[in-house]
Design a protein around this motif. Structure first.
Motif, short mmCIF file in Angstrom:
data_model
loop_
_atom_site.label_atom_id
_atom_site.label_comp_id
_atom_site.label_asym_id
_atom_site.label_seq_id
_atom_site.Cartn_x
_atom_site.Cartn_y
_atom_site.Cartn_z
N SER A 64 0.96 -1.32 -0.17
CA SER A 64 0.13 -0.13 -0.22
C SER A 64 0.73 1.45 0.16
O SER A 64 0.63 2.59 -0.59
CB SER A 64 -0.76 0.47 1.35
N GLY A 65 1.90 1.13 0.18
CA GLY A 65 3.17 2.43 1.16
C GLY A 65 3.87 2.90 -1.04
O GLY A 65 4.17 4.05 -1.48
N MET A 66 3.37 2.01 -2.08
CA MET A 66 4.01 2.16 -3.38
C MET A 66 2.67 2.90 -3.85
O MET A 66 1.69 2.59 -4.16
CB MET A 66 4.29 0.85 -3.76
N ASP A 67 2.84 4.12 -5.21
CA ASP A 67 2.27 4.91 -5.51
C ASP A 67 1.90 4.40 -7.01
O ASP A 67 0.68 4.20 -7.95
CB ASP A 67 2.51 6.14 -5.36
N TYR A 68 3.34 3.88 -7.51
CA TYR A 68 2.25 3.41 -8.77
C TYR A 68 3.29 1.99 -9.05
O TYR A 68 4.32 1.42 -8.75
CB TYR A 68 3.52 4.20 -10.41
N TRP A 69 2.92 0.78 -10.52
CA TRP A 69 3.05 -0.03 -10.98
C TRP A 69 3.09 -0.66 -11.80
O TRP A 69 2.27 0.03 -13.10
CB TRP A 69 1.75 -1.34 -9.47
N GLY A 70 4.27 -1.42 -12.25
CA GLY A 70 3.89 -2.16 -13.14
C GLY A 70 2.55 -3.61 -13.92
O GLY A 70 2.20 -4.01 -13.00
N LYS A 71 3.32 -3.66 -14.83
CA LYS A 71 2.28 -4.88 -15.59
C LYS A 71 2.62 -6.08 -14.58
O LYS A 71 1.93 -7.23 -14.36
CB LYS A 71 1.54 -5.16 -16.17
N GLY A 72 3.82 -6.06 -14.29
CA GLY A 72 4.38 -7.62 -14.10
C GLY A 72 5.25 -8.42 -14.99
O GLY A 72 5.04 -8.11 -16.37
N THR A 73 6.47 -9.68 -14.59
CA THR A 73 6.65 -10.48 -15.84
C THR A 73 6.81 -11.83 -14.55
O THR A 73 7.19 -11.45 -13.70
CB THR A 73 8.32 -9.57 -16.05
N LEU A 74 6.51 -12.60 -15.87
CA LEU A 74 6.39 -13.58 -14.57
C LEU A 74 7.88 -14.45 -15.30
O LEU A 74 8.37 -14.69 -15.73
CB LEU A 74 5.75 -14.71 -15.77
N VAL A 75 8.44 -14.93 -13.31
CA VAL A 75 9.25 -16.14 -13.31
C VAL A 75 9.42 -17.14 -12.54
O VAL A 75 8.54 -16.97 -11.50
CB VAL A 75 10.38 -15.47 -12.68
N THR A 76 9.45 -17.87 -13.54
CA THR A 76 8.89 -19.71 -13.64
C THR A 76 10.86 -19.99 -13.34
O THR A 76 11.44 -20.07 -14.29
CB THR A 76 8.11 -20.43 -14.81
N VAL A 77 10.79 -21.32 -12.39
CA VAL A 77 11.95 -21.96 -11.66
C VAL A 77 11.68 -23.16 -12.02
O VAL A 77 10.84 -23.31 -11.00
CB VAL A 77 13.36 -21.39 -10.46
N SER A 78 12.35 -24.16 -12.44
CA SER A 78 11.47 -25.28 -12.54
C SER A 78 12.45 -26.14 -13.42
O SER A 78 13.18 -25.52 -14.78
CB SER A 78 9.93 -25.13 -13.32
N SER A 79 12.36 -27.14 -13.39
CA SER A 79 13.67 -27.92 -13.94
C SER A 79 12.37 -29.10 -15.30
O SER A 79 13.11 -29.82 -15.48
CB SER A 79 13.82 -29.04 -12.64
#
Length: 121
Positions: A106-121
């Motif tokens: 709640s302390g952040m004013d602006y956000w990006g849309k995000g990028t997915l990171v998947t760590v898997s074998s």
């Protein structure tokens, strides 16, 4: 108009590395501080790293200390998150945010849309 755009996510094997980028516009540091957050499936969004622009200081969440590194290229209005020795628990959508009260979501004013990171074998 403030914008933050993340890139660099993808699929990586455990122990691998990725570098995320966050390019921002509509404001200049140090008018805002920049942070990386992540949200894993079924979990709350959490702070990962935080750049205090005026002080030039960087904070890290305990589980990523020694593995993740935040850096900046202010000539490109870009903040990076180098992630090494990735673990399956690092799987999440990673968000870039601008604001003043990390690690509070709640302390952040602006956000990006995000990028997915998947760590898997």
């Amino acid at each position: 108009q403030v914008q933050l755009v993340e890139s660099g996510g993808g699929l990586v094997q455990p122990g691998g590395s990725l570098r995320l980028s966050c390019t921002f516009s509509g404001f200049a540091l140090p008018n805002y501080n920049i942070a990386w957050f992540r949200q894993a499936p079924g979990k709350e969004r959490e702070g990962v790293s935080y750049f205090r622009a005026k002080a030039g200081e960087i904070d890290y969440e305990d589980s990523v200390k020694g593995r993740f590194t935040l850096s900046t290229d202010l000539s490109k209005n870009t903040v990076y998150l180098q992630m090494n020795n990735l673990k399956p628990d690092d799987t999440a959508v990673y968000y870039c945010a601008a604001g003043w009260n990390w690690p509070a979501v709640s302390g952040m004013d602006y956000w990006g849309k995000g990028t997915l990171v998947t760590v898997s074998s």
